[in-house]
Enzyme design. Sequence first.
Site, PDB file in Angstrom:
ATOM      1  N   ILE A   1     -10.148   0.708  -6.322  1.00  0.00           N
ATOM      2  CA  ILE A   1      -9.015   0.040  -5.680  1.00  0.00           C
ATOM      3  C   ILE A   1      -9.420  -1.396  -5.368  1.00  0.00           C
ATOM      4  O   ILE A   1     -10.408  -1.633  -4.666  1.00  0.00           O
ATOM      5  CB  ILE A   1      -8.601   0.785  -4.388  1.00  0.00           C
ATOM      6  CG1 ILE A   1      -8.005   2.168  -4.727  1.00  0.00           C
ATOM      7  CG2 ILE A   1      -7.608  -0.056  -3.584  1.00  0.00           C
ATOM      8  CD1 ILE A   1      -6.679   2.150  -5.460  1.00  0.00           C
ATOM      9  N   LYS A   2      -8.637  -2.348  -5.896  1.00  0.00           N
ATOM     10  CA  LYS A   2      -8.959  -3.761  -5.692  1.00  0.00           C
ATOM     11  C   LYS A   2      -8.306  -4.269  -4.409  1.00  0.00           C
ATOM     12  O   LYS A   2      -7.099  -4.117  -4.217  1.00  0.00           O
ATOM     13  CB  LYS A   2      -8.460  -4.597  -6.873  1.00  0.00           C
ATOM     14  CG  LYS A   2      -9.373  -4.572  -8.064  1.00  0.00           C
ATOM     15  CD  LYS A   2      -8.735  -5.277  -9.247  1.00  0.00           C
ATOM     16  CE  LYS A   2      -9.232  -6.669  -9.431  1.00  0.00           C
ATOM     17  NZ  LYS A   2      -8.744  -7.240 -10.714  1.00  0.00           N
ATOM     18  N   LEU A   3      -9.116  -4.881  -3.581  1.00  0.00           N
ATOM     19  CA  LEU A   3      -8.646  -5.444  -2.311  1.00  0.00           C
ATOM     20  C   LEU A   3      -9.085  -6.898  -2.214  1.00  0.00           C
ATOM     21  O   LEU A   3     -10.195  -7.237  -2.634  1.00  0.00           O
ATOM     22  CB  LEU A   3      -9.249  -4.674  -1.131  1.00  0.00           C
ATOM     23  CG  LEU A   3      -8.986  -3.165  -1.054  1.00  0.00           C
ATOM     24  CD1 LEU A   3      -9.951  -2.513  -0.071  1.00  0.00           C
ATOM     25  CD2 LEU A   3      -7.543  -2.895  -0.635  1.00  0.00           C
TER      26      LEU A   3
ATOM     27  N   THR B   1      -9.929  -3.657 -16.011  1.00  0.00           N
ATOM     28  CA  THR B   1      -9.274  -4.027 -14.763  1.00  0.00           C
ATOM     29  C   THR B   1      -7.827  -4.432 -14.992  1.00  0.00           C
ATOM     30  O   THR B   1      -7.455  -4.832 -16.089  1.00  0.00           O
ATOM     31  CB  THR B   1     -10.040  -5.175 -14.063  1.00  0.00           C
ATOM     32  OG1 THR B   1      -9.480  -5.390 -12.766  1.00  0.00           O
ATOM     33  CG2 THR B   1      -9.963  -6.473 -14.855  1.00  0.00           C
TER      34      THR B   1
ATOM     35  N   THR C   1      -7.364  -0.994  -9.943  1.00  0.00           N
ATOM     36  CA  THR C   1      -5.935  -1.169  -9.664  1.00  0.00           C
ATOM     37  C   THR C   1      -5.789  -1.880  -8.325  1.00  0.00           C
ATOM     38  O   THR C   1      -6.393  -1.482  -7.334  1.00  0.00           O
ATOM     39  CB  THR C   1      -5.217   0.192  -9.638  1.00  0.00           C
ATOM     40  OG1 THR C   1      -5.292   0.769 -10.946  1.00  0.00           O
ATOM     41  CG2 THR C   1      -3.754   0.040  -9.257  1.00  0.00           C
TER      42      THR C   1
END
Length: 306
Positions: A110-112, A12, A74
Amino acid sequence: SAIDEYKPLDATTNPSLILAAAQMPAYQKLVDDAVAYGKKLGGSEEEQIQNASDKLFVLFGAEILKRIPGRVSTEVDARLSFDKEGMIQRARRLIDLYKEVGVGKDRILIKLSSTWEGIQAGRVLEAEYGIHCNMTLLFSFAQAVACAEAGVTLISPFVGRILDWYVANGDKKTYEPSEDPGVKSVTKIYNYYKKFGYKTIVMGASFRNTGQIKALTGCDYLTISPKLLAELSKEHVKLTPTLSVKEAQACDLEKIHLDEKAFRWHHNEDQMAVEKLSDGIRRFAADAVKLERMLKERMFSTENGK
């Protein structure tokens, strides 16, 4: 080098990690490439910096993917945490940038931020664009339930930061791993997901010690820092899974549904989660600003003889 040593499945990134790495001599080529990319696209100073920043995240991600068999996470800019459409656009942009360097979306998470808006952005990205999402900064049970209902690929419920809050705000300063509030939070989320058949992966995150990690043996995934991996590698004990699907299905848990009003109320009732979510967003946003400042200096301070 840590990835080469410990050979994890996935890895990560986040703004804080990228900021630290971007200042190391070993990674200056990536920074230079990102700066060149931002300048090549042109536009206003702000646009050039943003494009360089997005490119830098992707270049680091692509380097990591050369060393792991799985996926890299990301992060979307934390300053978009309350902007559903903004998060969707930025996520799609990051996926396009990965495509440009030959990396398909199946290898990206995709990191939110796990705000209501972030969770709904995740719902759209998964259902409409087939983009896999990793919901981060997750501290409350309400956040976990909403993520499961949104059908996201993976959640990262934080353990260490929950412990930090209880130590800072309560009388008790040490906890046995099984009584650790962060461990108990992830255990409840895992049991709920498995009892009701949610496909979302539970990835325990943000560990402070190896005791927390061992107390969550059996969880789908765990994301562990190189420092704690080094400590674990020195131990030679047999671990028995503390979490299992079978035991989860026997748990006495009630299924709940959360619309926006119910989500906001339930999350708000958890003082720790409210404070840690807003604190986490501010910290990531501050590091994003520092990274942009560094890129701005690289891109514009040498111009015009300055």
